[in-house]
Motif scaffolding. Structure first.
Motif, mmCIF file in Angstrom:
data_model
loop_
_atom_site.group_PDB
_atom_site.id
_atom_site.type_symbol
_atom_site.label_atom_id
_atom_site.label_comp_id
_atom_site.label_asym_id
_atom_site.label_seq_id
_atom_site.Cartn_x
_atom_site.Cartn_y
_atom_site.Cartn_z
ATOM 1 N N MET A 319 39.844 -4.211 -18.959
ATOM 2 C CA MET A 319 40.245 -3.503 -17.745
ATOM 3 C C MET A 319 39.081 -3.557 -16.768
ATOM 4 O O MET A 319 37.931 -3.716 -17.176
ATOM 5 C CB MET A 319 40.525 -2.034 -18.072
ATOM 6 C CG MET A 319 41.881 -1.798 -18.656
ATOM 7 S SD MET A 319 42.224 -0.050 -18.693
ATOM 8 C CE MET A 319 41.366 0.459 -20.130
ATOM 9 N N PRO A 320 39.356 -3.382 -15.462
ATOM 10 C CA PRO A 320 38.248 -3.294 -14.514
ATOM 11 C C PRO A 320 37.405 -2.047 -14.825
ATOM 12 O O PRO A 320 37.936 -1.068 -15.347
ATOM 13 C CB PRO A 320 38.926 -3.157 -13.152
ATOM 14 C CG PRO A 320 40.369 -3.332 -13.373
ATOM 15 C CD PRO A 320 40.656 -3.244 -14.825
ATOM 16 N N VAL A 321 36.136 -2.108 -14.475
ATOM 17 C CA VAL A 321 35.239 -0.982 -14.781
ATOM 18 C C VAL A 321 35.781 0.321 -14.206
ATOM 19 O O VAL A 321 35.739 1.364 -14.857
ATOM 20 C CB VAL A 321 33.833 -1.237 -14.197
ATOM 21 C CG1 VAL A 321 32.881 -0.162 -14.659
ATOM 22 C CG2 VAL A 321 33.327 -2.587 -14.613
ATOM 23 N N ALA A 322 36.335 0.249 -12.984
ATOM 24 C CA ALA A 322 36.802 1.481 -12.340
ATOM 25 C C ALA A 322 37.879 2.142 -13.184
ATOM 26 O O ALA A 322 37.879 3.362 -13.371
ATOM 27 C CB ALA A 322 37.336 1.164 -10.942
ATOM 28 N N ALA A 323 38.798 1.339 -13.730
ATOM 29 C CA ALA A 323 39.860 1.909 -14.553
ATOM 30 C C ALA A 323 39.280 2.476 -15.840
ATOM 31 O O ALA A 323 39.664 3.562 -16.285
ATOM 32 C CB ALA A 323 40.905 0.839 -14.869
ATOM 33 N N GLU A 324 38.323 1.759 -16.426
ATOM 34 C CA GLU A 324 37.710 2.266 -17.667
ATOM 35 C C GLU A 324 37.043 3.615 -17.418
ATOM 36 O O GLU A 324 37.168 4.534 -18.224
ATOM 37 C CB GLU A 324 36.680 1.255 -18.193
ATOM 38 C CG GLU A 324 37.345 0.064 -18.861
ATOM 39 C CD GLU A 324 36.355 -1.010 -19.284
ATOM 40 O OE1 GLU A 324 36.642 -1.726 -20.234
ATOM 41 O OE2 GLU A 324 35.291 -1.133 -18.647
ATOM 42 N N LEU A 325 36.354 3.719 -16.279
ATOM 43 C CA LEU A 325 35.678 4.983 -15.981
ATOM 44 C C LEU A 325 36.691 6.100 -15.766
ATOM 45 O O LEU A 325 36.548 7.199 -16.296
ATOM 46 C CB LEU A 325 34.788 4.828 -14.739
ATOM 47 C CG LEU A 325 33.545 3.957 -14.946
ATOM 48 C CD1 LEU A 325 32.821 3.748 -13.620
ATOM 49 C CD2 LEU A 325 32.602 4.579 -15.964
ATOM 50 N N PHE A 326 37.751 5.811 -15.004
ATOM 51 C CA PHE A 326 38.773 6.826 -14.740
ATOM 52 C C PHE A 326 39.342 7.373 -16.048
ATOM 53 O O PHE A 326 39.410 8.586 -16.264
ATOM 54 C CB PHE A 326 39.897 6.236 -13.875
ATOM 55 C CG PHE A 326 41.071 7.161 -13.700
ATOM 56 C CD1 PHE A 326 41.019 8.198 -12.778
ATOM 57 C CD2 PHE A 326 42.221 7.005 -14.464
ATOM 58 C CE1 PHE A 326 42.091 9.064 -12.624
ATOM 59 C CE2 PHE A 326 43.300 7.863 -14.320
ATOM 60 C CZ PHE A 326 43.235 8.904 -13.389
ATOM 61 N N PHE A 327 39.719 6.448 -16.941
ATOM 62 C CA PHE A 327 40.358 6.914 -18.173
ATOM 63 C C PHE A 327 39.343 7.579 -19.103
ATOM 64 O O PHE A 327 39.707 8.460 -19.880
ATOM 65 C CB PHE A 327 41.097 5.761 -18.851
ATOM 66 C CG PHE A 327 42.371 5.411 -18.134
ATOM 67 C CD1 PHE A 327 43.442 6.290 -18.151
ATOM 68 C CD2 PHE A 327 42.498 4.232 -17.419
ATOM 69 C CE1 PHE A 327 44.616 5.997 -17.471
ATOM 70 C CE2 PHE A 327 43.663 3.925 -16.737
ATOM 71 C CZ PHE A 327 44.731 4.811 -16.767
ATOM 72 N N MET A 328 38.084 7.183 -19.015
ATOM 73 C CA MET A 328 37.065 7.865 -19.822
ATOM 74 C C MET A 328 36.921 9.317 -19.344
ATOM 75 O O MET A 328 36.944 10.241 -20.146
ATOM 76 C CB MET A 328 35.722 7.136 -19.720
ATOM 77 C CG MET A 328 34.588 7.885 -20.373
ATOM 78 S SD MET A 328 33.107 6.882 -20.565
ATOM 79 C CE MET A 328 32.343 7.060 -18.969
ATOM 80 N N TYR A 329 36.826 9.503 -18.026
ATOM 81 C CA TYR A 329 36.619 10.859 -17.516
ATOM 82 C C TYR A 329 37.825 11.758 -17.823
ATOM 83 O O TYR A 329 37.669 12.886 -18.279
ATOM 84 C CB TYR A 329 36.355 10.839 -16.001
ATOM 85 C CG TYR A 329 35.118 10.069 -15.585
ATOM 86 C CD1 TYR A 329 34.016 10.004 -16.427
ATOM 87 C CD2 TYR A 329 35.044 9.416 -14.357
ATOM 88 C CE1 TYR A 329 32.873 9.292 -16.059
ATOM 89 C CE2 TYR A 329 33.917 8.706 -13.981
ATOM 90 C CZ TYR A 329 32.840 8.643 -14.843
ATOM 91 O OH TYR A 329 31.724 7.935 -14.475
ATOM 92 N N THR A 330 39.041 11.261 -17.554
ATOM 93 C CA THR A 330 40.208 12.126 -17.785
ATOM 94 C C THR A 330 40.325 12.477 -19.271
ATOM 95 O O THR A 330 40.675 13.596 -19.621
ATOM 96 C CB THR A 330 41.509 11.451 -17.324
ATOM 97 O OG1 THR A 330 41.584 10.154 -17.907
ATOM 98 C CG2 THR A 330 41.594 11.345 -15.823
#
Lengths: 539, 179, 387
Positions: A319-330
């Motif tokens: 996944m793009p980094v932005a998506a990985e970060l989003f799902f990590m935070y949520t």
């Protein structure tokens, strides 16, 4: 909870009424045509017990094969069928129907309703389940065997590379889905429309609250599962290309849709258990539940968050980094409301006057072991570390901690808590304690070392492994066999109660228990609350 | 507050509508996901449409572009790029040929599905003309060169220095492919 | 006694195995220490970071757990009914609820910061020194060096006898391959990962790399391995029957040794090609011997060593109409595969000699006695004529 405000029910009028009505058809037709919520609840619970042992015996096959390195008992293809069907049976056949059964039995009693709102639909939603599982389990005897792509049936392994069991599997999942959706609708309509006068929303017991939120989750995501299995079916048989790269589809999209269903599904399997624990802990601490409102808010927050975390199951798909970060935070955020729940339970115990009957023992074990599952869940949320954990036994350990020592222990605690109300006799406390301690020790022998083998690098879903994992796996398998055997004690306890062997239970059953269900006699009459109880409002 | 004579139909109807809507939402996730992919470059999906011509050339940096061709077992063709990689300035237009040879004794239609890595760079990979836009028929034992004409958008973020363009060739069943 | 039985009470074997394992570990020059109980620290800067993240989160969870469970058990010991005190009746406190919502949020933020930094570094595969294309298929890995004319398949090399408990399992049971991926140390290596059939996942714990290989799409990741050594991994996504039998071995050499390996490998490939082109007719014995070897390593996992297959999943070859009668169809299916099944196109995976031998073997083993011999020329004729 404000149940101290509920006035004792005038014990003569409604009960007299109940007894007049308390005749029911005998024999098989009673169970086939029943529309009584208690009968249907019993059917659900017995069915899920049967499925627990069906799925459990598959787990025993898995553990026997993994006892030693090398292939001993089954070939790898059959091993994959076992892991797949074990997962499907446990999720859709054991855990979910058990919760629906508990809801059928307890929700009308807790809110003072005479029955479920839609009794005939209730009958349907149960009887679809045995049909669905007959179809699913029949594939084991097909040429080429049952589905073997894992309970998550990732494409293209479940489409292009599967045998015709896929069609049976899809049809079975459709039936299970229809059953769950009907069950969920029934629970929602019952809670919305049939609460006794004075039973306001913020007086509902937490089990009812958690179930209404669960029911909404079911209605939101079971249709998505139905959709995704339909797409699998048309991709395999009708030439569509939803997930097939050759026709412009994308196999990773399957995972997105599946987990859009799959993550809320995880909470469907745990929220009602939160409700059960929230009923048991105050009863045995003889003290009101701490933070009732925050419990409701936390449950709703978990349900909401469950819709925006699905891709944390897919961090390695690219996944793009932005998506990985989003799902990590949520995903990390989910720890907050879950933590609030655990803190509230501990605060409920604090300065209580506790006793430790079997339901309380299972509830305490739930709190500790579910939290351990929560901790490993938090570790799994950290994306860089997840690259190492993903698809290893660490994940297997994690979801068994939340589903076995979480959901299943919650159900078992609930059964011990309410079985005197259902059967009118106390279960054998000695048997119960024995069951508890055997289960507690063996379940940890079974699942705790899985964290270590996972971290040390053993992937999941493999029938054979490298030699450095041998000792641990032998130990895990012994734990598995012991845990399987321990559940026979549970069956013995249940059947003793069904055969009315044991001390007669009072209406109150537990000294500290509060709520409408404890104000009707034990066993609960066939018909209850024909005339709604009067709950005095007051604050 | 409920009572037992209340009609359950209105609520039941609403719930039914929600569950049917969610069933179709599952299907709607596919176009939504495609849009999402195109916006974020998830999975290296590139827009399978003709890009506007390049307007300027960024001479300050060079980007390495690698080419990969592989094929599905369903299609017995040889499939290979004429070069493994090249370097170019962002904005400069290049043409690279991919050679195909049908090894079978029957005419066949092939379809190449592109994928770009890193995925987030996919939307800066602009194809002016590509054999992947259409299906590619080939006679028995026939062979041909299939061109892709492309440039790298000069707006490509500085952290990308290598981009890989990969094609996987499938046998087309003749049905129209929408995406 | 042929059958080797692994058991905990078999002390002799246990001691022997431990010793062999220990020796193998020391000899293999693994630079990393592998715990049997914890994640590896790994061999790259990023894998160290991932390990540290893992340990930090683990310790934080331990502290939280100790506090929460500590309070709970203190309460369980002291606040019991038998102590005779009346239960308190408090049932909520907004202040406390806010505190135990806010503190976890702060802890989570503290955990998210290093995690974010590591993740961003892990996803930056730019400015690599070399690129390797990794392709998964049922059940093997294929490596192609983008900068060199080198490509090969890498298969499990553990003999079936060991898997079926007919021979002593060696120390690298299920962890050894015929041809490892060879890489230089100290260089930034970019991996492009894809698959031919189903989804696989290329996982080498020492590099903290696990990347799904999706059919039709490419993913990328990278590693800069500090030291030479042998690093092992395994497929991490269920990919069908032999998912558990497709290990990964990476042999990391010094840059000089790597360059030497490249030169040798290219020369070896040329030589093999020339030898095969020059090879004339093979004898029946040669064909059957090579055929049996090839069959056992490539075909037996599905079609079974005795050719009986697995009904419903993998067809039997013993007595099969194609194998005993229709020779052109037999050649065709082995060379070009059967689309959308696990039967791959072996024409591009095996040498012409191996193909000729394995088809000969299938047509003559297990009572199939057709007497047919297939020669390299037959294979080349079919390959060049195509379907």
């Amino acid at each position: 909870m404000n149940q101290e405000n509920i006035q004792p029910i005038d014990s003569t009028a409604p009960h007299h009424h109940d007894q007049v009505d308390d005749h029911k058809p005998r024999g098989i037709s009673r169970w086939l045509y029943t529309t009584n919520h208690k009968d249907i609840g019993t059917l659900y619970l017995l069915f899920s017990l049967l499925m627990l042992f069906t799925g459990g015996s598959m787990a025993m096959v898995i553990r026997a094969e993994l006892f030693q390195p090398g292939l001993q008992f089954v070939d790898p293809h059959f091993f994959n069928q076992m892991t797949t069907v074990h997962g499907l049976v446990m999720v859709f056949g054991a855990i979910m129907p058990a919760f629906v059964g508990l809801a059928n039995w307890m929700v009308p009693l807790m809110i003072g309703a005479p029955d479920m709102a839609l009794p005939r639909m209730n009958n349907w939603s149960f009887w679809l389940l045995p049909c669905a599982f007959t179809i699913l389990l029949s594939t084991l005897f097909m040429e080429g065997g049952a589905p073997a792509a894992g309970w998550t049936f990732y494409v293209p392994l479940s489409t292009t590379y599967s045998n015709d069991s896929t069609a049976f599997f899809v049809f079975a999942v459709h039936l299970m889905g229809i059953s769950s959706i009907m069950g969920a609708m029934n629970i929602i309509v019952t809670i919305f429309n049939l609460r006794a006068p004075g039973m306001t929303w913020m007086k509902l017991p937490l089990f009812v609250w958690t179930w209404i939120i669960t029911a909404f989750l079911l209605i939101a995501v079971m249709p998505v599962l139905a959709g995704v299995v339909t797409m699998v079916l048309t991709d395999k048989y009708f030439g569509t290309s939803f997930f097939n790269a050759a026709g412009g589809g994308d196999p990773v999209m399957f995972q997105h849709i599946f987990w859009f269903f799959g993550h809320p599904e995880v909470y469907i399997m745990i929220l009602p258990a939160f409700g059960i624990i929230s009923s048991i802990v105050p009863a045995f601490a003889r003290k009101p539940l701490f933070g009732y409102e925050s419990m409701v808010i936390a449950t709703a927050s978990i349900a909401f968050l469950s819709f925006i975390v699905w891709a944390h199951h897919m961090f390695t798909t690219g996944m793009p980094v932005a998506a990985e970060l989003f799902f990590m935070y949520t995903t990390m955020l989910i720890a907050v409301p879950t933590g609030v729940k655990v803190f509230n339970w501990v605060a409920t115990m604090w300065r209580g006057a506790m006793t430790f009957e079997t339901p309380m023992m299972f509830a305490i074990a739930f709190i500790v072991l579910f939290t351990i599952g929560g901790f490993s869940g938090l570790m799994l949320a950290i994306t860089p570390a997840d690259f190492q954990y993903q698809d290893t036994y660490f994940v297997v350990a994690h979801f068994h901690y939340v589903l076995v020592t979480g959901a299943l222990f919650g159900i078992i605690a609930g059964v011990y808590f309410w079985i005197p109300k259902w059967t009118g006799v106390m279960y054998s406390e000695r048997l119960g304690q024995c069951h508890f301690w055997c289960s507690l020790v063996s379940v940890n022998m079974l699942f705790f070392p899985m964290h270590f083998v996972g971290l040390a690098g053993m992937p999941r879903r493999i029938p054979d492994y490298a030699l450095q994992f041998a000792d641990m796996n032998a130990f895990i398998s012994i734990g598995g066999f012991l845990f399987g055997l321990s559940q026979l004690l549970f069956v013995a306890m249940v059947f003793r109660c069904i055969r009315r062997k044991g001390e007669k239970a009072s209406a109150q059953v537990w000294e500290g228990a509060e709520g409408l269900e404890w104000q009707i006699p034990s066993p609960a009459p066939y018909h209850t609350f024909q005339i709604p109880p009067d709950i005095k409002s007051g604050h | 507050m409920g009572n037992q004579n209340i009609s359950h139909q209105p609520l039941l109807r609403k719930l039914l509508v929600v569950s049917i809507a969610m069933f179709f939402f599952g299907f709607a996730l596919i176009p939504l996901y495609d849009v999402f992919c195109r916006l974020t470059g998830l999975n290296g999906k590139t827009a399978n449409t003709v890009a506007a011509p390049s307007t300027r050339i960024d001479t300050s940096r060079r980007i390495k572009v690698e080419f990969i061709a592989n094929r599905d077992d369903s299609i017995p063709w040889n499939f290979a790029p004429e070069i493994n990689s090249l370097e170019l300035n962002p904005g400069a237009v290049k043409v690279v040929n991919f050679h195909v040879k049908n090894l079978s004794a029957q005419a066949m239609i092939g379809r190449a599905v592109p994928s770009v890595s890193p995925g987030a760079a996919a939307r800066y990979f602009k194809k002016i003309e590509c054999f992947c836009f259409t299906e590619q028929p080939l006679d028995a034992h026939g062979e041909k060169a299939m061109p892709v004409q492309f440039y790298i958008d000069p707006q490509l973020p500085a952290e990308y220095s290598t981009i890989t363009l990969s094609y996987r060739l499938y046998k087309s069943q003749g049905q129209t492919v929408t995406r | 006694m042929k059958r080797y039985c692994w058991s905990l009470n078999n002390k002799c074997n246990w001691i022997l195995f431990s010793f062999v394992w220990w020796c193998a570990r020391s000899v293999a020059a693994d630079t990393t220490v592998h715990s049997a109980y914890n994640m590896t620290r790994g061999a790259t800067e990023l894998s160290h970071k991932v390990y540290n993240l893992h340990m930090i989160i683990f310790y934080i969870c331990c502290v939280i757990g100790a506090i929460v469970f500590g309070l709970m058990f203190w309460s369980i010991v002291h606040h019991r009914k038998v102590k005779g005190t009346a239960p308190a009746q408090f049932h909520g406190s907004l202040k406390i609820e806010i505190i135990w919502t806010a503190i976890p949020v702060l802890i989570l933020i503290a955990m998210a910061i290093p995690a974010t930094k590591t993740l961003v570094a892990m996803e930056d595969a730019s400015k690599a020194d070399m690129t390797v294309l990794v392709t998964g298929s049922q059940w093997k890995w294929h490596y192609k060096y983008m900068e060199y004319p080198i490509e090969f398949y890498s298969l499990l090399s553990t003999p079936r006898d060991q898997i079926e408990n007919n021979a002593v399992k060696d120390a690298l049971y299920l962890r050894e391959v015929d041809k490892p991926l060879v890489l230089p140390a100290g260089k930034k290596i970019r991996f492009l990962v894809t698959a031919d059939d189903v989804i696989h996942s290329w996982w080498v714990p020492d590099f903290a790399i696990k990347k799904d290989a999706n059919p039709g799409f490419i993913n990328e990741t990278w590693a800069k391995i500090d030291n030479p050594g042998i690093y092992r991994g395994q497929c991490a996504e269920l990919c069908g029957k032999d998912h558990g039998f497709m290990p990964i071995v990476v042999d990391v050499k010094t840059p000089e040794a790597f360059e030497q390996w490249v030169a040798e490998k290219i020369a070896e490939q040329e030589k093999a090609k020339a030898a095969e082109a020059a090879r004339g007719l093979m004898t029946r014995e040669e064909l059957m011997e090579l055929g049996q070897k090839t069959y056992e390593s490539r075909c037996a996992v599905c079609h079974q060593p005795g050719g009986e297959g697995l009904p419903g999943a993998f067809p039997a070859l013993k007595g099969s109409a194609i194998v005993t009668k229709n020779k052109p169809a037999h050649l065709h299916i082995v060379l070009f595969g059967k689309p959308a099944t696990a039967m791959q196109a072996f024409g591009k995976q095996l040498t012409a000699a191996e193909l000729a031998a394995v088809i000969t073997y299938e047509r003559n083993a297990w009572g199939n006695n057709t007497g047919d011999l297939v020669q390299i020329a037959d294979i080349n004729a079919v390959l060049s004529a195509g379907e």
